[in-house]
Design an enzyme around this catalytic site. Structure first.
Site, PDB file in Angstrom:
ATOM      1  N   MET A  38       0.792  -1.216   0.000  1.00  0.00           N
ATOM      2  CA  MET A  38       0.000   0.000   0.000  1.00  0.00           C
ATOM      3  C   MET A  38       0.833   1.279   0.000  1.00  0.00           C
ATOM      4  SD  MET A  38      -3.206  -0.241   2.343  1.00  0.00           S
ATOM      5  CE  MET A  38      -1.936  -0.510   3.591  1.00  0.00           C
ATOM      6  N   PRO A  39       2.137   1.191   0.209  1.00  0.00           N
ATOM      7  CA  PRO A  39       2.901   2.448   0.285  1.00  0.00           C
ATOM      8  C   PRO A  39       2.887   3.176  -1.064  1.00  0.00           C
ATOM      9  CG  PRO A  39       4.229   0.588   1.027  1.00  0.00           C
ATOM     10  CD  PRO A  39       3.026   0.021   0.362  1.00  0.00           C
ATOM     11  N   TYR A  40       3.194   4.439  -0.986  1.00  0.00           N
ATOM     12  CA  TYR A  40       3.251   5.276  -2.181  1.00  0.00           C
ATOM     13  C   TYR A  40       4.586   6.020  -2.157  1.00  0.00           C
ATOM     14  CZ  TYR A  40       2.266   9.251  -5.229  1.00  0.00           C
ATOM     15  OH  TYR A  40       2.326  10.209  -6.205  1.00  0.00           O
ATOM     16  N   VAL A  54       2.996   1.491  -4.860  1.00  0.00           N
ATOM     17  CA  VAL A  54       2.954   2.350  -6.038  1.00  0.00           C
ATOM     18  C   VAL A  54       4.180   3.264  -6.057  1.00  0.00           C
ATOM     19  CG1 VAL A  54       1.693   4.261  -7.113  1.00  0.00           C
ATOM     20  CG2 VAL A  54       0.442   2.303  -6.210  1.00  0.00           C
TER      21      VAL A  54
END
Lengths: 67, 67, 67, 67, 67, 67
Positions: D1-3, D41
């Protein structure tokens, strides 16, 4: 006064779709938080598929794999 | 070390105007917070008027209305 | 309509300094690009020194080294 | 889930280099924080050298000075 | 895969309101651009009213003026 | 001069993990693009799980579902 930034891949998004994103994002802030639409800013960033990665590979490659 | 991001609509901003924004934003951090200009970064994003909305409509349409 | 984001380390920035950053960043857009101040937004992000790195190490460590 | 957002100057970065940035940034999140790569992402923003300033002047000018 | 960032002032936004923002922003991308909701990320930033300026002054002061 | 922003959920990330993210993100820019580490900035944003959504629901709820 809210600021909404929408980042999407640059893949033929039409003017009509952009207008709809702007309209709906603004209305969302009005409905949910009672914000003033006149000072609500929406910025859409279209990113080249070479420059967007997910799962460790560029979207450009993901699109090819799907075919 | 500060980072300043200036987002504006892409409407014929000149090289001289960009230089002035970079110069003034950097000086602001020096004057107000005593930051080191050598590591102060300024990034200017120019956004297409189709991709920037305010009041629920794109700037492209707002510019037409004014005329 | 411009949007200015100022990211700085969280190290005791006062209310007066923040007010001055907001005032000057807004005036910069008025002076350089003739923007309307009433729709110019300035957002200041204060980042913990553990969460800001430069030269590959956190600012927390850099501050200790200087002493 | 990190960006992860990587901002660099637009100076001839190749497709292979972008792929490597995406691969390594994703692997970094897996290794350090045990994140799921499938929802990690990475977005690379390439910024014109006229629009990137450091030390109060645009990178365009800095490149000329070095020569 | 889209990424939506919503910046608002920190003024008592409830968990229910945040859930609604996340739900609606995601649905917007599904409806307008046919994006996959499973990889659509929404991040809400709540900004202290001292750190948000419009019209050259902090929201903290604007709220006082209105009273 | 590059700027890397890493957004992750606020779930007990340690100082050692943050240091490792800063170290590796900086080294990545040195290795892949030959950037100067001394002006490479890394900023880590930790976001409350109520404020981060994926698949239309907050991470707070996703964590509960998994149990």
């Amino acid at each position: 006064m809210p600021y909404v930034n929408i980042k999407i891949t640059k893949e033929g998004v039409t003017k009509e779709q952009k207008d709809e994103l702007i309209r709906r994002a603004t209305q969302m802030l009005v409905d949910v938080l009672n914000k003033n639409p006149e000072t609500t800013v929406v910025v859409i960033d279209e990113v080249d598929t070479d420059n967007w990665g997910i799962g460790g590979i560029a979207v450009t490659e993901r699109r090819k794999m799907k075919k």
